[in-house]
Design an enzyme around this catalytic site. Structure first.
Site, PDB file in Angstrom:
ATOM      1  N   ALA A  55      -7.351  22.220  -0.761  1.00 51.99           N
ATOM      2  CA  ALA A  55      -8.719  22.068  -0.571  1.00 51.99           C
ATOM      3  C   ALA A  55      -9.137  21.423  -1.843  1.00 51.99           C
ATOM      4  CB  ALA A  55      -9.270  23.613  -0.648  1.00 51.99           C
ATOM      5  N   LYS A  59      -6.375  -1.488  -2.535  1.00 58.49           N
ATOM      6  CA  LYS A  59      -7.726  -1.197  -1.798  1.00 58.49           C
ATOM      7  C   LYS A  59      -8.224  -2.497  -1.268  1.00 58.49           C
ATOM      8  CE  LYS A  59      -6.964   3.285  -1.089  1.00 58.49           C
ATOM      9  NZ  LYS A  59      -6.953   4.012   0.255  1.00 58.49           N
ATOM     10  N   ALA A 119      -9.673  15.362  -0.793  1.00 61.70           N
ATOM     11  CA  ALA A 119      -9.571  15.001   0.501  1.00 61.70           C
ATOM     12  C   ALA A 119      -9.749  15.902   1.577  1.00 61.70           C
ATOM     13  CB  ALA A 119      -8.053  14.342   0.750  1.00 61.70           C
ATOM     14  N   TYR A 179       0.870  -1.144  -0.088  1.00 57.47           N
ATOM     15  CA  TYR A 179       0.247   0.142  -0.035  1.00 57.47           C
ATOM     16  C   TYR A 179       1.020   1.428   0.042  1.00 57.47           C
ATOM     17  CZ  TYR A 179      -3.898   2.703   1.905  1.00 57.47           C
ATOM     18  OH  TYR A 179      -4.917   3.922   2.048  1.00 57.47           O
ATOM     19  N   ASN A 205      -4.379   7.640   7.938  1.00 60.00           N
ATOM     20  CA  ASN A 205      -4.778   6.979   6.603  1.00 60.00           C
ATOM     21  C   ASN A 205      -6.399   6.371   6.513  1.00 60.00           C
ATOM     22  OD1 ASN A 205      -4.881   4.991   3.877  1.00 60.00           O
ATOM     23  ND2 ASN A 205      -3.025   6.051   4.149  1.00 60.00           N
ATOM     24  N   ASN A 206      -7.124   6.670   5.401  1.00 58.18           N
ATOM     25  CA  ASN A 206      -8.341   6.111   5.251  1.00 58.18           C
ATOM     26  C   ASN A 206      -8.288   4.521   5.438  1.00 58.18           C
ATOM     27  OD1 ASN A 206      -7.364   5.333   2.986  1.00 58.18           O
ATOM     28  ND2 ASN A 206      -8.617   7.195   1.992  1.00 58.18           N
TER      29      ASN A 206
END
Ligand SMILES: NC(=O)C1=CN([C@@H]2O[C@H](COP(=O)(O)OP(=O)(O)OC[C@H]3O[C@@H](n4cnc5c(N)ncnc54)[C@H](O)[C@@H]3O)[C@@H](O)[C@H]2O)C=CC1
Ligand SMILES: CC(=O)C(=O)O
Ligand SMILES: [Mg+2]
Length: 597
Positions: A314, A180, A317, A108, A482-483
């Site tokens: 902006a 993912k 994320a 990852y 981290n997501n």
């Protein structure tokens, strides 16, 4: 519960398999390699195809671990693991689960970014579903071929326009979808046979790829507008038609499409944009935990809306985080949306977003709620209000980086932030850009500049940092914000409950659960200032943590009526335990009518 030590009944009961000989050894889903037992070898025509000794999964892991140690670069370790995945899923996931901290950075971020950037050169064998614009007319046929005979819970899809922080990667983006998906199985307990990783190849604007003779994708510029929308829509409608209860996970779409597609589809199917919602949820959890520690006031429970947030970058994320935090304030602190918007200062390439200065993308509408029009900002001759200008005037308590601008949080910026706070208040600094080389600051630097005062979490793994404070060396664990620390649980919960949609309340339920599990709170209790624990749980225990997140999400789905199955809250945990997939070997029985792929 770390489900890797857990053996659900369904997994250990014997499986009926129709493959024999070489076909069985070539099936990564069913192959056990040297772990086939003597009787299985006899039944499945394997005796002459394998060396005599029979290994346990543990022994196979030891051998694979030994082999990986001989690889000297991270990218060669990545290639080794990719090849192992193509041979034997149980061994691949068992090995990863035993070495999460060492191997997640290999499969990852950050290493996967390098693999993706070199996809067309290091390619060996294809994995995943490639839906390419010139094949649009055949999309349903290709889709059905890839999903034939399978119950699919999850689709992870990218169009590869904004891969991690490395931009447009064309067809190589398939490897963010597969990475993912791997995390969903490894940390979220989803059966890998029930997920499909997809790239929508609609061209690329990456000149290097377009000029690379070995480039493997569709060598055209990115298609936009109606043709793009029609292509994506065709894909989404296939999922809705054939797998109405599946989760559709969008990953690394470009800024112009990410929000737009999420808004377009989120009421019609269980759709989830990881960069927006996953990052929003993990950052909310991180900040909820951090403010309980950083708050200098013990008189009242710290509130999100007491904070001043500066968000640097902006984009997908950055806006996902901002909107998630804002919405959480409205719900939990009982303030209006307009009041909550005032807690944010957004900065992009054009400096502080004052009144839409310079920006022209479709993020504008979202951003416009946060413009700082009436604060009388004096723009420099360049027309830009810089990060440092904002820090000096706003005295933020939280600084978030989602800009891909390496090193943007300079010593001057960080020191100015500390100077603006009460002496006993701890700045919360989150450089979230990936991969590691794009981080807005190195944790070691932030902690040195602030003498250990800052609460830091990063987008990619950084390990432990030692800081000399007043002649004494102290260790700080740097949490990964981290997501990946939350999306596997969010997804598992949504899938478990057959949610019709992924609602904001389900995301908040997951984020709250993750925040409650923060080691920072667990070890020393609220309000204790000098503790080196990470703000969020370590990746080592991410599987157990995500299991809890999944349960919280599914319970919320049941509670609010988003669940499309007949399920009571009391039944959620047992159902989760039964569904979780673990990499172990079950006994095989040969049966011509059994499973083939
Ligand atoms: N930690 C995590 O879980 C996650 C981290 N990320 C990381 O966040 C970064 C951004 O990702 P996305 O939002 O998807 O990309 P994006 O392209 O949508 O957003 C990046 C934004 O940063 C702005 N930007 C670029 N240079 C800048 C500068 N010098 N100053 C201020 N703003 C600047 C861009 O104009 C854009 O608006 C990437 O590195 C990505 O890997 C993204 C998702 C999850
Ligand atoms: C972590 C992630 O999703 C990203 O960097 O894009
Ligand atoms: Mg992403």
């Amino acid at each position: 519960m770390d489900f890797h030590e857990y053996k659900p009944k369904e997994t250990v009961s014997p499986q009926r398999i129709a493959l024999r000989g070489q076909s069985l050894l070539a099936s990564p889903r069913f192959n056990k390699g040297t772990a086939f037992t003597r009787s299985e070898r006899a039944s499945f025509g394997l005796e002459g195809r394998l060396p005599y000794a029979v290994n346990s999964l543990e022994e196979q892991c030891d051998r694979a671990w030994e082999q990986i140690q001989t690889r000297t670069t991270d990218i060669s370790k990545n290639t080794f693991l990719q090849s192992l995945k193509e041979q034997n899923w149980a061994l691949y996931y068992a090995l990863l689960s035993r070495h999460l901290r060492a191997l997640v950075p290999i499969i990852y971020t950050p290493t996967e970014a390098d693999a993706i950037a070199n996809y067309s050169h290091i390619f060996r064998r294809s994995e995943g579903l490639f839906l390419t614009l010139p094949n649009e007319d055949k999309m349903e046929e290709l889709f059905l071929e890839a999903t034939r005979g399978r119950d699919i819970d999850l689709f992870v899809v990218t169009d590869a326009e904004a891969i991690l922080g490395i931009g447009d990667q064309g067809v190589g983006g398939i490897w963010i979808s597969t990475a993912k998906s791997v995390i969903y199985s490894l940390i979220g307990g989803l059966d890998p046979n029930r997920s499909v990783s997809v790239v929508l190849d609609v061209g690329t604007n990456n000149e290097d790829l377009l000029n690379d003779p070995l480039y493997l994708g569709w060598r055209e510029r990115r298609v936009r507008g109606d043709i793009y929308d029609r292509f994506v829509d065709k894909f989404v409608q296939l999922i809705r038609k054939h797998f109405p209860h599946s989760l559709l996970h969008f990953e690394d779409f470009g800024i112009d499409n990410a929000h737009r597609l999420l808004q377009k589809y989120r009421d019609t199917h269980a759709v989830f944009n990881d960069d927006i919602q996953g990052t929003g949820a993990v950052t909310l959890a991180c900040i909820l935990a951090a403010i309980r520690i950083s708050s200098h006031s013990t008189e009242h429970k710290p509130r999100l809306s007491d904070q001043r947030f500066v968000v640097f970058g902006a984009g997908s994320a950055g806006m996902g985080i901002t909107v998630q935090l804002r919405d959480a304030m409205v719900t939990t602190d009982g303030i209006s949306r307009q009041e909550a918007n005032k807690c944010f200062w957004l900065i992009d390439k054009e400096g502080l977003l004052i009144d839409g200065n310079g920006g022209s993308d479709v993020n504008m509408r979202l951003r416009s709620e946060f413009y700082r029009t009436d604060e009388g900002w004096n723009q420099r001759p360049s027309g830009i209000v810089t990060l440092l200008d904002v820090i000096h005037r706003v005295h933020p308590t939280v600084l978030i980086g989602t800009s891909t601008r390496a090193g943007a949080f300079t010593e001057e910026v960080v020191r100015a932030m500390v100077d603006g706070l009460e002496p006993d208040q701890r700045p919360i600094i989150l450089p979230l850009s990936n991969p590691s080389r794009l981080s807005e600051a190195r944790p070691e630097d932030i902690l040195n500049w602030t003498e250990g005062r800052a609460l830091v979490a990063t987008g990619s793994p950084f390990g432990t940092v030692k800081v000399n404070i007043g002649g004494k060396e102290r260790e700080f664990v740097i949490a990964e914000c981290n997501n990946a620390l939350i999306y596997p649980g969010l997804g598992f919960g949504a899938i478990l409950s057959h949610s019709r949609c992924v609602t904001d309340t389900m995301l908040v339920a997951g984020a709250n659960r993750l925040a409650e599990l923060s080691p920072l709170l667990g070890e020393v209790g609220e309000g204790e200032a000098q503790n080196g624990a990470g703000i969020l749980p370590d990746i080592d225990i991410a599987a157990g943590i995500n299991f809890e997140v999944g349960i919280a999400v599914a319970e919320q789905a049941v509670r609010e009526g988003s669940a499309a199955v007949d399920l009571r809250i009391e039944e959620v945990r047992a159902k989760a335990e039964a569904k979780v997939w673990v990499p172990i070997y079950s006994e095989y029985i040969y049966d011509e009518t059994g499973m083939k792929d």
